[in-house]
Every structure is written in C-alpha cells, then in structure tokens.
Design a protein around this motif. Sequence first.
Motif, PDB file in Angstrom:
ATOM      1  N   ILE A  60      38.088  52.802  40.595  1.00  0.00           N
ATOM      2  CA  ILE A  60      37.431  51.510  40.772  1.00  0.00           C
ATOM      3  C   ILE A  60      38.471  50.430  40.535  1.00  0.00           C
ATOM      4  CG2 ILE A  60      35.673  49.937  39.833  1.00  0.00           C
ATOM      5  CD1 ILE A  60      33.996  52.400  39.170  1.00  0.00           C
ATOM      6  N   MET A  61      38.559  49.457  41.424  1.00  0.00           N
ATOM      7  CA  MET A  61      39.557  48.393  41.235  1.00  0.00           C
ATOM      8  C   MET A  61      39.266  47.169  42.093  1.00  0.00           C
ATOM      9  SD  MET A  61      42.955  49.673  43.361  1.00  0.00           S
ATOM     10  CE  MET A  61      43.948  48.386  42.639  1.00  0.00           C
ATOM     11  N   GLU A  62      40.043  46.131  41.812  1.00  0.00           N
ATOM     12  CA  GLU A  62      39.965  44.890  42.592  1.00  0.00           C
ATOM     13  C   GLU A  62      40.225  45.177  44.078  1.00  0.00           C
ATOM     14  OE1 GLU A  62      42.984  43.745  40.044  1.00  0.00           O
ATOM     15  OE2 GLU A  62      44.632  43.962  41.470  1.00  0.00           O
ATOM     16  N   THR A  63      39.788  44.272  44.929  1.00  0.00           N
ATOM     17  CA  THR A  63      40.004  44.446  46.371  1.00  0.00           C
ATOM     18  C   THR A  63      41.343  43.877  46.808  1.00  0.00           C
ATOM     19  OG1 THR A  63      37.640  44.296  46.717  1.00  0.00           O
ATOM     20  CG2 THR A  63      39.028  43.976  48.656  1.00  0.00           C
ATOM     21  N   ASN A  64      41.728  42.748  46.214  1.00  0.00           N
ATOM     22  CA  ASN A  64      42.947  42.074  46.661  1.00  0.00           C
ATOM     23  C   ASN A  64      44.000  42.135  45.563  1.00  0.00           C
ATOM     24  OD1 ASN A  64      41.958  40.872  49.312  1.00  0.00           O
ATOM     25  ND2 ASN A  64      40.384  40.234  47.865  1.00  0.00           N
ATOM     26  N   GLU A  65      45.007  42.979  45.790  1.00  0.00           N
ATOM     27  CA  GLU A  65      46.065  43.151  44.789  1.00  0.00           C
ATOM     28  C   GLU A  65      47.151  42.103  44.967  1.00  0.00           C
ATOM     29  OE1 GLU A  65      47.529  47.268  44.136  1.00  0.00           O
ATOM     30  OE2 GLU A  65      45.988  47.808  45.573  1.00  0.00           O
ATOM     31  N   ASN A  66      47.843  41.821  43.869  1.00  0.00           N
ATOM     32  CA  ASN A  66      48.981  40.906  43.933  1.00  0.00           C
ATOM     33  C   ASN A  66      50.237  41.630  43.443  1.00  0.00           C
ATOM     34  OD1 ASN A  66      50.916  38.919  43.615  1.00  0.00           O
ATOM     35  ND2 ASN A  66      49.362  37.344  43.207  1.00  0.00           N
ATOM     36  N   TYR A  67      51.067  42.049  44.387  1.00  0.00           N
ATOM     37  CA  TYR A  67      52.241  42.876  44.051  1.00  0.00           C
ATOM     38  C   TYR A  67      53.296  42.104  43.263  1.00  0.00           C
ATOM     39  CZ  TYR A  67      49.756  45.286  47.756  1.00  0.00           C
ATOM     40  OH  TYR A  67      48.763  45.836  48.516  1.00  0.00           O
ATOM     41  N   ASN A  68      53.268  40.776  43.334  1.00  0.00           N
ATOM     42  CA  ASN A  68      54.214  39.996  42.515  1.00  0.00           C
ATOM     43  C   ASN A  68      53.904  40.155  41.029  1.00  0.00           C
ATOM     44  OD1 ASN A  68      55.294  39.064  44.859  1.00  0.00           O
ATOM     45  ND2 ASN A  68      54.352  37.025  44.767  1.00  0.00           N
ATOM     46  N   ARG A  69      52.698  40.630  40.759  1.00  0.00           N
ATOM     47  CA  ARG A  69      52.270  40.757  39.365  1.00  0.00           C
ATOM     48  C   ARG A  69      52.279  42.206  38.890  1.00  0.00           C
ATOM     49  NH1 ARG A  69      50.172  36.676  36.892  1.00  0.00           N
ATOM     50  NH2 ARG A  69      49.846  34.702  37.972  1.00  0.00           N
ATOM     51  N   GLN A  70      52.625  43.130  39.767  1.00  0.00           N
ATOM     52  CA  GLN A  70      52.590  44.545  39.374  1.00  0.00           C
ATOM     53  C   GLN A  70      53.988  45.104  39.168  1.00  0.00           C
ATOM     54  OE1 GLN A  70      50.494  46.853  42.328  1.00  0.00           O
ATOM     55  NE2 GLN A  70      48.733  45.489  42.301  1.00  0.00           N
ATOM     56  N   HIS A  71      54.196  45.773  38.025  1.00  0.00           N
ATOM     57  CA  HIS A  71      55.450  46.515  37.810  1.00  0.00           C
ATOM     58  C   HIS A  71      56.659  45.607  38.008  1.00  0.00           C
ATOM     59  CE1 HIS A  71      53.188  50.434  39.227  1.00  0.00           C
ATOM     60  NE2 HIS A  71      52.560  49.764  38.287  1.00  0.00           N
ATOM     61  N   ASN A 127      37.548  55.979  37.102  1.00  0.00           N
ATOM     62  CA  ASN A 127      38.850  55.531  36.626  1.00  0.00           C
ATOM     63  C   ASN A 127      39.081  54.080  37.020  1.00  0.00           C
ATOM     64  OD1 ASN A 127      41.503  55.755  35.512  1.00  0.00           O
ATOM     65  ND2 ASN A 127      42.270  55.835  37.618  1.00  0.00           N
ATOM     66  N   ASN A 128      39.285  53.259  36.006  1.00  0.00           N
ATOM     67  CA  ASN A 128      39.476  51.825  36.252  1.00  0.00           C
ATOM     68  C   ASN A 128      40.946  51.501  36.116  1.00  0.00           C
ATOM     69  OD1 ASN A 128      36.581  50.278  36.073  1.00  0.00           O
ATOM     70  ND2 ASN A 128      36.612  52.282  35.095  1.00  0.00           N
ATOM     71  N   ASP A 129      41.546  51.072  37.210  1.00  0.00           N
ATOM     72  CA  ASP A 129      42.967  50.762  37.176  1.00  0.00           C
ATOM     73  C   ASP A 129      43.171  49.452  37.940  1.00  0.00           C
ATOM     74  OD1 ASP A 129      45.683  50.791  36.999  1.00  0.00           O
ATOM     75  OD2 ASP A 129      45.933  52.845  37.712  1.00  0.00           O
ATOM     76  N   MET A 130      43.330  48.385  37.177  1.00  0.00           N
ATOM     77  CA  MET A 130      43.462  47.016  37.690  1.00  0.00           C
ATOM     78  C   MET A 130      42.103  46.480  38.161  1.00  0.00           C
ATOM     79  SD  MET A 130      47.167  46.863  39.481  1.00  0.00           S
ATOM     80  CE  MET A 130      47.120  48.319  40.536  1.00  0.00           C
ATOM     81  N   ILE A 131      41.387  45.897  37.238  1.00  0.00           N
ATOM     82  CA  ILE A 131      40.044  45.392  37.554  1.00  0.00           C
ATOM     83  C   ILE A 131      39.925  43.884  37.288  1.00  0.00           C
ATOM     84  CG2 ILE A 131      38.894  47.614  37.194  1.00  0.00           C
ATOM     85  CD1 ILE A 131      37.883  46.510  34.458  1.00  0.00           C
ATOM     86  N   GLY A 132      41.090  43.178  37.260  1.00  0.00           N
ATOM     87  CA  GLY A 132      40.978  41.770  36.886  1.00  0.00           C
ATOM     88  C   GLY A 132      41.629  40.754  37.811  1.00  0.00           C
TER      89      GLY A 132
END
Length: 446
Positions: A299-310, A202-207
């Motif tokens: 499967i996903m990116e390692t460093n998330e950016n919460y300012n860009r989510q939801h 499952n790919n959720d946020m890979i960019g």
Amino acid sequence: MSVLFSGSIKADTGPKEQAVLHDIVKQISPDNIEKDITKLVSFGTRHTLSETKSETRGIGAARRWIKAEFERISRACNDCLEVYFQAKTISGEKRIPDATEVVSVIAVLKGKTDPSRYVVMSGDIDSRVTDVMDFTSDSPGANDNASGVAGVLEAARVLSQYSFHGSIVFAALAGEEQGLFGGKIMAEQAQKDGWRIKAVLNNDMIGNISGINGVINNTTARIFAEGTRQNETEKQARKRRFTGGEVDSPTRNLARYIDRMADDYIPNLDTMMIYRLDRFGRGGHHRPFNDLGYPAVRIMETNENYNRQHQDLRTEDGIKYGDTLDGVDFDYAAKLTALNAVSLAGMAWAPNPPVNVAIQGAVKPSTTLSWNAPKANEKTIIKGYKIYWRLTDQSQWQYSRYVGNVTQYTLENIVIDNYFFGVASVSHDGFESPIVFPGDAGSFGQ
Ligand SMILES: [Zn+2]
C-alpha cells in the motif's frame, strides 16, 4: 461494457456497513503520526549498518524506541500485545558484508476465537541515502519509511482497544533497503511457527502527495498485488490454464477487499489496484511473504517524488533533495493508515476465508460452488456464506448472493464460462472475509 448480466438477481452492494469501522477511521490521528515520524527522523540515520549503542542516534536507538512505544500501547490495553524483537545476524551479503544483527520489532494482538489466523500490517524502520552503504550521513527517511512505521504504531494504538476473532500483527521490519531481510526473516519464522497468514498489508511510503510528475493529489493510493502465486507448481499452473485464476490469486482478492474498504469507509480516497508485484523493477517487504505463497500487498502513495527518495540531503540547481519531514502530508498518511486499520479489523472480525473452494458446471446451465464446513471454533461466529461473481474483464466483484450456512450451492442458469466466481464467509454481525476464488489458484489456505 455492453454485456449485461441476464438474471433476476439484483446486483448486491457487498458487505454490511459497520458503524465500528467508521469509529476506527475517526480515531486515527494525524497528530500522532506527525509526532512519531518526527521522532523517527530525530535518530539522524536509521541505516541498517548504523550505530546501535547510542540512545539518540542510529538504528539501535530507533528500534528500542519503537519497542518501547508498542509496550506503552500494550500497557494501555492491559498488556494485550505481545511485543518482541525478531533478530537474525546477516553477513556475506552484497549490502550487508560484515556480520550485522537485523532486528525487527513485532507486536501481536492475539485473536480470541482463531488465534493462529493472522493478518499483518508492516512498515520499515531503516533508511538510506544515495550510497546504499553510507551508514553515517544524515538519512531522515521521513516518508521512506518513517511514514509506514508511524502508521503501524497508530493502527496498533487504535485497534488494541478492541478484541478480535483472528490475530493482528503490527510489524516494524528491518533491513529493507539492504535486501528485504526483515520481511524474509519474519515470513520464514511465521511459516515455521505455523501462522496461517491471510493478509500482509505492507506500507512503504504513505505520506507523499506531491509527485515528480507534477501531480499534487491526496485522494488516491495504490495497492500493488501480484498475479499468480510465486510458489505455484507446474501441475497447478496447468490446471489454472483451463479453469482461470490468473487475476484471482489470494493477493489480488486481498487487494479487492482493501479497495472495497476504501470505497465504503475512507472519505475522499480512491485506491488504484495495480496488477503487478511492485513498482517496475523495484522491491518491498511484501515480496518475501509472496515468495512463500502468503497473500501480501504493498500500500502506498500514488505520486512518488524521486528527489526525496534515497537522496543525500543537498540543494542542486535550486532543487532540494532528501527525504525530509516537509515532504510528508500527515493527514494523507493518516488516511492510508485508516484504510489499513479498517481492512485489518474487517478481516479479523470476519470468519476464516472459506477453505477448499471448488466449482463445477461445465456444459451445464448452472454453476455449483462448494467448500468445507467451518471448524469447531468458527461455528459460533459464522452465519453463512456469500457467493460473488463478476464478468471476466471486470476488476471488482459485481454480483453476490447470500446463500446461508451451507457447504454447497448452485446458481441456477448462471453459466460458469461467462463469469469469475468466489465465496466469502460472513459472521453473525455481518463481517465478511476476503472472497476466495476456487481451486489452488485462489486459495487462502486452511
Ligand atoms: Zn526505500
């Protein structure tokens, strides 16, 4: 680590290198991924409750476009894909109060030797802003999760040029943000239809490569993998207490398989296997598959950016909020897509993972593993089996021995207590299945 393996067997480096997997990696195109994410963002919002009649805006237009894309890919491979909508009307839920059709788009590349064996790659169609019930505001969802859907489309484009022993499913799942509905619908239908699912990627946020933690990094990715099976019975849990298996669920060994693929085939990518279901207290579409006992990872990116989510699109105190195109690194998304593609291909070209793996050796100097003989349809592709083992505190398999086409093998003077063991099946051309830990705790099923 100071305890050394005391035997004459050389540590093996794992499966044979496959030129075709390098070819697959090369064909995954960041440009295609950019084009597809841009197209998905152009639908304005893909909220589950959004408009379905328009041809240019809302979830209806988005899913029809995805279906048309899969059909276009299928035409290019002589109709090799079976493409369909999978829909169910949901109502009375907290985030879907009124009757709403939740519609996923599924494309199946049928296997030639063992079509009822499946590996799945998924991403989510729907997007959201700050208020999860806001279905009209612009909600680009460029990274969450147009990136995942674009990855699924690109993997379908490349893998559909090949033919495999097992089936590969490409799934754009719906209703994720409203409560993981598309995954639940698909997992339940698969179970009803007797799909032998061996892997869900499952790919959720890979960019996203620019983290809220200040880290900018395009060389790592995460594989979330839960431990013991969610549907393990009390009896199985009691047995596991004495035989081990807490860190060897099929989901964990699927994660190890993908981790190994990253090392062998994806330049400048190191995966972090994370021994938990998902991010802390958060969810994703692999979970409904785990709920039914299927091996499934996120499967996903390692460093998330919460300012860009939801987030509602806005600028506040000089900070830009929102999941827009400029927050997606297309080369990185392509790299994670390539990791999916080689993992799916590797498993679909490999034989079925060994069935009914058992182990014995208590109070003996040697360890004996056994498993079922291959089924009739597997006989032509299977070359034999490979036993792997590792020290109990190691995350990745360390040692292996190819043991031939047998159904039992004894590792002389290797004491059962000191290692974890598993078995993989090997095809004539050297493709290996994921490694199966003995007993119910590690089983990949029939
Ligand atoms: Zn989300």
